[in-house]
Design a protein around this motif. Structure first.
Motif, PDB file in Angstrom:
ATOM      1  N   ASP A 632       0.832  -1.202   0.000  1.00  0.00           N
ATOM      2  CA  ASP A 632       0.000   0.000   0.000  1.00  0.00           C
ATOM      3  C   ASP A 632       0.866   1.250   0.000  1.00  0.00           C
ATOM      4  O   ASP A 632       1.722   1.425   0.877  1.00  0.00           O
ATOM      5  N   ILE A 633       0.677   2.132  -0.989  1.00  0.00           N
ATOM      6  CA  ILE A 633       1.441   3.380  -1.068  1.00  0.00           C
ATOM      7  C   ILE A 633       0.787   4.410  -0.147  1.00  0.00           C
ATOM      8  O   ILE A 633      -0.361   4.803  -0.359  1.00  0.00           O
ATOM      9  N   GLN A 634       1.525   4.812   0.872  1.00  0.00           N
ATOM     10  CA  GLN A 634       0.998   5.746   1.860  1.00  0.00           C
ATOM     11  C   GLN A 634       1.993   6.881   2.067  1.00  0.00           C
ATOM     12  O   GLN A 634       3.204   6.716   1.900  1.00  0.00           O
ATOM     13  N   HIS A 635       1.471   8.023   2.442  1.00  0.00           N
ATOM     14  CA  HIS A 635       2.305   9.141   2.887  1.00  0.00           C
ATOM     15  C   HIS A 635       2.371   9.079   4.416  1.00  0.00           C
ATOM     16  O   HIS A 635       1.340   8.996   5.077  1.00  0.00           O
ATOM     17  N   PHE A 636       3.578   9.105   4.965  1.00  0.00           N
ATOM     18  CA  PHE A 636       3.697   9.084   6.418  1.00  0.00           C
ATOM     19  C   PHE A 636       4.648  10.194   6.855  1.00  0.00           C
ATOM     20  O   PHE A 636       5.558  10.593   6.124  1.00  0.00           O
ATOM     21  N   THR A 637       4.405  10.680   8.062  1.00  0.00           N
ATOM     22  CA  THR A 637       5.140  11.837   8.590  1.00  0.00           C
ATOM     23  C   THR A 637       5.959  11.437   9.799  1.00  0.00           C
ATOM     24  O   THR A 637       5.480  10.721  10.687  1.00  0.00           O
ATOM     25  N   THR A 638       7.201  11.927   9.833  1.00  0.00           N
ATOM     26  CA  THR A 638       8.105  11.710  10.962  1.00  0.00           C
ATOM     27  C   THR A 638       8.564  13.070  11.481  1.00  0.00           C
ATOM     28  O   THR A 638       8.887  13.964  10.685  1.00  0.00           O
ATOM     29  N   PHE A 639       8.575  13.214  12.783  1.00  0.00           N
ATOM     30  CA  PHE A 639       8.985  14.500  13.376  1.00  0.00           C
ATOM     31  C   PHE A 639      10.456  14.442  13.772  1.00  0.00           C
ATOM     32  O   PHE A 639      10.938  13.470  14.369  1.00  0.00           O
ATOM     33  N   PHE A 640      11.204  15.531  13.430  1.00  0.00           N
ATOM     34  CA  PHE A 640      12.620  15.656  13.774  1.00  0.00           C
ATOM     35  C   PHE A 640      12.828  16.982  14.516  1.00  0.00           C
ATOM     36  O   PHE A 640      12.559  18.051  13.950  1.00  0.00           O
ATOM     37  N   PRO A 641      13.309  16.951  15.760  1.00  0.00           N
ATOM     38  CA  PRO A 641      13.660  18.214  16.437  1.00  0.00           C
ATOM     39  C   PRO A 641      14.736  18.972  15.672  1.00  0.00           C
ATOM     40  O   PRO A 641      14.715  20.199  15.594  1.00  0.00           O
ATOM     41  N   ILE A 642      15.686  18.220  15.095  1.00  0.00           N
ATOM     42  CA  ILE A 642      16.743  18.809  14.276  1.00  0.00           C
ATOM     43  C   ILE A 642      16.876  17.969  13.013  1.00  0.00           C
ATOM     44  O   ILE A 642      17.009  16.742  13.087  1.00  0.00           O
ATOM     45  N   TYR A 643      16.837  18.628  11.852  1.00  0.00           N
ATOM     46  CA  TYR A 643      16.943  17.910  10.588  1.00  0.00           C
ATOM     47  C   TYR A 643      17.956  18.640   9.705  1.00  0.00           C
ATOM     48  O   TYR A 643      17.858  19.851   9.495  1.00  0.00           O
ATOM     49  N   VAL A 644      18.945  17.884   9.213  1.00  0.00           N
ATOM     50  CA  VAL A 644      19.992  18.458   8.371  1.00  0.00           C
ATOM     51  C   VAL A 644      19.777  17.991   6.945  1.00  0.00           C
ATOM     52  O   VAL A 644      19.687  16.785   6.681  1.00  0.00           O
ATOM     53  N   LEU A 655       8.711  15.706   8.472  1.00  0.00           N
ATOM     54  CA  LEU A 655       9.152  15.215   7.174  1.00  0.00           C
ATOM     55  C   LEU A 655       8.141  14.185   6.666  1.00  0.00           C
ATOM     56  O   LEU A 655       7.912  13.161   7.310  1.00  0.00           O
ATOM     57  N   THR A 656       7.557  14.445   5.501  1.00  0.00           N
ATOM     58  CA  THR A 656       6.569  13.542   4.912  1.00  0.00           C
ATOM     59  C   THR A 656       7.185  12.812   3.726  1.00  0.00           C
ATOM     60  O   THR A 656       7.724  13.449   2.817  1.00  0.00           O
ATOM     61  N   LYS A 657       7.112  11.478   3.750  1.00  0.00           N
ATOM     62  CA  LYS A 657       7.652  10.646   2.684  1.00  0.00           C
ATOM     63  C   LYS A 657       6.563   9.682   2.208  1.00  0.00           C
ATOM     64  O   LYS A 657       5.531   9.523   2.852  1.00  0.00           O
ATOM     65  N   THR A 658       6.837   9.047   1.075  1.00  0.00           N
ATOM     66  CA  THR A 658       5.962   7.988   0.588  1.00  0.00           C
ATOM     67  C   THR A 658       6.663   6.653   0.784  1.00  0.00           C
ATOM     68  O   THR A 658       7.892   6.560   0.694  1.00  0.00           O
ATOM     69  N   ALA A 659       5.864   5.608   1.051  1.00  0.00           N
ATOM     70  CA  ALA A 659       6.446   4.286   1.261  1.00  0.00           C
ATOM     71  C   ALA A 659       5.379   3.233   1.023  1.00  0.00           C
ATOM     72  O   ALA A 659       4.176   3.519   1.048  1.00  0.00           O
TER      73      ALA A 659
END
Length: 816
Positions: A632-644, A655-659
Motif C-alpha cells: 500500500d502506497i501511503q504518505h507518512f510523517t516523521t517529526f525531527f527536532p533537528i533535521y539536516v 518530514l513527509t515521505k511515501t512508502a
C-alpha cells in the motif's frame, strides 16, 4: 465494526441464495428468446450510438423494457418469453422507427433483426415526440453508466459537480475524487488518459464543463482490454458527439459568485464527413481558505514540549480553457478514420499570510523560548497541454469482426513558481526566505492495436497490444535569502530530474454466453512490462512485470433482474512526485520528499451485485465488495527536532515521505437506485458503507467505519420548469496516520425551458446557509500530535443559460 461485517456477510449470503435459487427455477422454466440488431444511419451506415430501443408487449402503452444502443449501434434483449411484441427506436434528429409485430416463437426463440436504418428527421424534427424515457442510471454487466445528457439539471458547473451524483463516487470540497473509498482512480476522457503533468486530476476535471459530458462510465472491475493502472478502477468521461447531418451546436454560459464558465460547440456533417469543434473556459473567482494548525512535539520522556501554531489565510483563483477539433471520415461503410487535436490550459494563483508561534516549555510549565513570526507566500502555476490522436476502425463482412488502431499523443509544458518570506517579531532573528522556479515538460505517446473475432454465436475473442512512452523533464532552481537581504542560488535545492517510463502490454479476453444465455460473462488476462529510467545518481527505480487477470459472470433472472460476480487484479504505479527523492522545502517546518524504491501497489477486487430495473425507468442496485491492497502506497510523517538537509540545519521539522506500508482491506456495501414517484417527482439516492483496515507489520491495525451518501430530488413544476435539490454527506475516516475530515454540501437549482426547448435559463445555489465548510482533522506519530481546522468558502449563487441551434439536412439534401 463486527455488526457491519455481519450485515455485509448476511447480504452476501442473500445474494448467493438469489443466484442459487435462479439456477433451480431456470432449470424448470420454459425456453426464453432473444432479440438483437443494430441501428445504423440510412446514408452513412454508421452505427447510431445511444439510440433508445423500447420493447412493448402487445397492446401495452408503456414499454416493459428498454435500453440504449452501444457505440456500434447494437442492442440485445435476452430472456424474452415467447409472444408478440412491438419494438420502437428513437434518437434525436431521426424519424422514429417502429417494427410491429415482433414475434418470439417457442420453437425459434432467437430473432436477429440485422441492420435497422434510421432516416434523418429533416424539417419535421420539432414534431417528433420521443415517448420512451432514457434511464439516467444504467447498471450494465461490466460498468455503471450515468447518462448526464438525459439529466437536464446536470448541465451546469464542471465535471466534478456531475461526478458527485454518480453512485460509488465521492468528491470532497477540493474536487478530489474517490471510487468506493479509494482515491487511486484511473481517469479517461473519451477512452484516453486525462492526466496533465503538473496538474492534479481535480484541476483537470474542474476544467471540463458539465454541458460537454454525454455520460460517465464507472468500471470498478475493468476488463483486460483496459490498462491495469488504478486500484480503485476506471472512470471514463464520454463527451458529446454528433451523428446528425447538417449543422448544429450549443452555447452554455454560467455566471456566479464563485465560478464562471462558458462553452461553445459546433458540429457539421455532410455525407461521409463530420466535423466537431468546441471551446470552453472557466474561472473560479476569489476563494478563501483559512487553516489553523496546532502541532505538539515532545521528547521520549515528555519533559520538554514544543507547541507550534500556524494561523493561515489563503485567497486563491483558478482559471483555464479547453478547445478541440475532431474530423471523422467514413472512407467506406466499413472504414472510419478519426483525427482529433486539442489544447488545454490551467492557471492557479494563490497567496498566503501565516501567523506562526513556536513555544518550547518544560512539563513543569516553565517557558524556555517563545518565538512569534509572520510568513507570506505566493504560488503561481501555469500548465499548457496539447494532445492529438488518429484512430482507424475497420469492420468486415463477418458480423462482429473488428480491427482498431489508435495513436494518441500529448505534450505538456508547465511553470510552477513558489516563494515565501518569514519575518520575526521585534527582529529577534534575521528574515528568512526562499524562491523556487520549477518548469517542466511531459510527453506521452500511446500506440495500440485491438482485434475482435467472433468464433461462434455466443463466443468471441478480443486481443491487442499497446505501448506507452512517457518522458518527464523537470528542473528546479531555488534561491535562498541571505542576511544582507539578497537572494542567492541554493545548490542543495537546485537540480534537474529526467524520468522515462515505457509500458508494453498485451491482452486476450473472451466474451461468452453459456447454457442458452443462462450465464453471460467475460474473462481475460493482461500482461504489462514496465521499464523505468532516470538520471538519479544514487538510486535506481525498479522495473516490473505483472499479469492482471479478470473475470465477470452475470445471470439474468428475467427481463428486469440480474446478478453478477466480478474479480479484477489492479495496480497503482507510483507517480513522478512519489518517486522524486529531492526535498521540497518551501515551508521549512513541513518538508516532503519521494522514494525511488517504491513498488507498485497491487489490488484484488471482488464484487457481488444484484440489479433491478423497472418499466417506469426506476432502478435498484445492491452490491457487496471486498478489496485487498498490498504494498500500500501511503504518505507518512516523521517529526525531527533537528533535521539536516544539504548542509542546512532545520529545527522542529515534520518530514513527509511515501512508502509501501503493509496492506489495506476494504469491506463494503453499496445501495443505489432511482425512483420515478410520478410524472412530476423523481428521486435518486446512493449509500456506500465501508469498513477499512490498514495492516502494518509490528503495529496494531488502523481503520474503521465510514460512509458516503447522497440524495437527488427532481420535481417538474410545469412541463418547461424543473426544480432540483441535491445533498451529499461524507463521513470522517481513520487512515494510517491521520483522521481525515468529513464534509457535506447541498445544491438547489431551478431551470426553465424557453423557445420550444431550444434555450434554457436557470438559477442555482450551493450551501446558501453556510459561508464556510469546516473540516476538522488530526495526525499523529512518534514524538508528535497535530490537529487542524480548515475552512473553505463554498457558498455560491449563480445563473445558467443554454441555447441549442441546428440546421438538419434531410436525406435528399445529404445525397446532393
Amino acid at each position: 465494526m463486527k455488526l457491519f461485517s455481519s450485515l455485509i456477510m448476511r447480504i452476501a449470503v442473500i445474494l448467493l441464495f438469489i443466484i442459487a435459487n435462479s439456477f433451480l427455477s431456470e432449470a424448470q422454466s420454459i425456453d426464453k428468446g432473444e432479440i438483437k440488431g443494430a441501428v445504423v444511419d440510412s446514408v452513412t451506415n454508421a452505427g447510431v450510438d445511444f439510440a433508445t430501443v423500447s420493447l412493448f408487449k402487445a397492446g401495452a402503452p408503456e414499454p416493459f423494457i428498454l435500453m440504449n444502443t452501444n457505440q456500434k449501434g447494437e442492442f440485445h434483449f435476452v430472456n424474452i418469453l415467447p409472444g408478440v411484441y412491438r419494438l420502437t427506436i428513437d434518437f434525436i434528429g431521426y424519424r422514429r422507427k417502429i417494427i410491429n409485430p415482433v414475434v418470439i416463437a417457442a420453437k425459434m426463440p432467437g430473432l436477429a433483426l440485422g441492420n435497422i436504418r434510421l432516416s434523418a428527421a429533416g424539417n419535421v424534427l420539432r414534431e417528433v415526440v420521443i415517448q420512451a424515457k432514457v434511464q439516467v442510471m444504467e447498471n450494465k454487466a461490466d460498468k455503471l453508466v450515468y447518462n448526464a445528457a438525459a439529466d437536464i439539471t446536470s448541465q451546469s458547473g464542471v465535471a466534478t459537480d456531475v461526478l458527485k451524483k454518480v453512485p460509488m463516487v465521492s468528491v470532497d470540497i477540493d474536487g478530489n475524487v474517490e471510487l468506493q473509498g479509494n482515491a487511486n482512480v484511473r481517469f479517461l476522457i473519451n477512452g484516453k488518459p486525462a492526466n496533465i503533468f503538473g496538474s492534479k486530476i481535480s484541476d483537470v476535471l474542474q476544467s471540463v464543463p458539465a454541458s460537454q459530458i454525454k455520460n460517465i462510465e464507472v468500471m470498478t472491475s475493468p476488463g483486460a482490454k483496459y490498462d491495469a493502472a488504478g486500484t480503485a478502477g476506471i472512470i471514463n468521461l464520454v463527451l458529446k458527439d454528433n451523428l446528425i447531418k447538417g449543422i448544429n451546436g450549443s452555447v452554455n454560459l454560467s455566471a456566479g459568485t464563485r465560478l464562471e464558465n462558458g462553452s461553445f460547440n459546433l458540429n457539421a456533417r455532410n455525407k461521409n464527413l463530420g466535423l466537431s469543434a468546441f471551446f470552453s473556459a472557466n474561472k473560479q473567482l476569489n476563494s478563501n481558505i483559512a487553516n489553523l494548525g496546532d502541532r505538539l512535539s515532545f521528547n521520549s520522556a515528555k519533559d520538554t514540549l514544543t507547541r507550534y501554531v500556524q494561523d493561515r489565510f489563503s485567497p486563491f483563483t483558478k482559471s483555464g480553457y479547453q478547445s478541440g477539433l475532431s474530423i471523422d471520415w467514413n472512407i467506406t461503410s466499413k472504414d472510419v478514420l478519426t483525427a482529433t487535436v486539442g489544447l488545454n490550459q490551467n492557471i492557479t494563483h494563490g497567496t498566503g499570510r501565516i501567523m506562526q508561534n513556536q513555544q518550547t516549555y518544560l512539563s513543569t510549565g516553565r517557558v524556555l523560548s517563545d518565538i512569534t513570526s509572520e510568513r507570506t507566500d505566493a504560488t503561481d502555476f501555469g500548465g499548457n497541454s496539447q494532445n492529438w490522436s488518429l484512430l482507424y476502425k475497420k469492420t468486415f463482412l463477418k458480423e462482429g469482426r473488428e480491427l482498431n488502431f489508435a495513436y494518441v499523443a500529448s505534450a505538456t509544458q508547465n511553470k510552477n513558481y513558489d516563494s515565501q518570506l518569514t519575518s520575526y517579531q521585534n527582529g529577534a532573528f534575521p528574515n528568512s526566505g526562499i524562491k523556487s522556479d520549477n518548469p517542466g515538460n511531459d510527453r506521452e505517446t500511446d500506440i495500440s492495436i485491438d482485434y475482435v473475432e467472433p468464433l461462434a454465436k455466443n463466443f468471441k475473442i478480443e486481443t491487442g497490444v499497446k505501448a506507452v512512452f512517457e518522458n518527464i523533464n523537470n528542473s528546479v532552481v531555488t534561491d535562498s535569502l541571505l542576511n544582507n537581504g539578497t537572494f542567492v542560488n541554493n545548490p542543495g535545492q537546485t537540480y534537474k530530474f529526467n524520468f522515462t517510463r515505457k509500458i508494453y502490454a498485451g491482452y486476450i479476453s473472451t466474451s461468452f454466453s453459456l447454457f442458452n444465455d443462462f450465464l453471460n460473462g467475460k474473462a481475460g488476462i493482461r500482461y504489462e512490462r514496465t521499464d523505468i529510467h532516470s538520471d538519479l545518481s544514487n538510486d535506481a527505480i525498479p522495473g516490473n512485470n505483472i499479469w492482471a487477470p479478470n473475470l465477470l459472470i452475470q445471470h439474468k433472472l428475467n427481463e428486469t433482474q440480474s446478478v453478477k460476480f466480478s474479480y479484477a487484479y489492479r495496480i497503482q504505479r507510483p507517480d513522478y512526485g512519489d518517486l522524486n527523492p529531492f526535498l521540497e522545502i518551501i515551508d521549512p517546518r513541513n518538508i516532503s520528499t519521494g522514494t525511488p524504491e517504491l513498488k507498485n501497489e497491487t489490488g484484488r477486487k471482488f464484487e457481488l451485485g444484484y440489479s433491478k430495473s423497472f418499466a417506469n425507468s426506476s432502478s435498484l442496485y445492491i452490491g457487496v465488495l471486498y478489496n485487498r491492497n498490498s504494498n500500500d502506497i501511503q504518505h507518512f510523517t516523521t517529526f525531527f527536532p533537528i533535521y539536516v538537509a544539504n548542509g542546512t540545519t532545520y529545527n522542529n521539522v515534520s518530514l513527509t515521505k511515501t512508502a509501501n506500508i503493509g496492506s489495506q482491506t476494504t469491506l463494503g456495501l453499496n445501495i443505489s437506485g432511482s425512483a420515478v414517484i410520478n410524472d412530476k417527482l423523481s428521486l435518486r439516492a446512493n449509500l456506500l458503507l465501508l469498513e477499512k483496515n490498514n495492516l502494518v507489520p509490528g503495529l496494531p491495525s488502523v481503520g474503521g467505519f465510514s460512509y458516503n451518501a447522497n440524495l437527488n430530488a427532481t420535481y417538474k413544476l410545469r412541463e418547461d420548469l424543473v426544480a432540483e435539490a441535491f445533498g451529499m454527506i461524507d463521513s470522517k475516516r481513520t487512515d494510517f496516520q491521520s483522521i481525515r475530515p468529513g464534509s457535506y454540501n447541498y445544491t438547489i437549482a431551478v431551470r426553465k425551458q424557453l423557445f420550444s426547448n431550444r434555450a434554457s435559463i436557470g438559477v442555482t445555489t450551493t450551501n446558501p446557509f453556510n459561508h464556510y465548510t469546516n473540516q476538522y482533522s488530526s495526525a499523529y506519530g512518534t514524538g508528535f500530535t497535530q490537529t487542524n481546522l480548515r475552512q473553505q468558502t463554498m457558498r455560491s449563487f449563480g445563473v445558467i443559460f443554454g441555447y441549442k441551434f441546428d440546421r438538419i439536412r434531410n436525406n435528399k439534401e445529404g445525397a446532393s
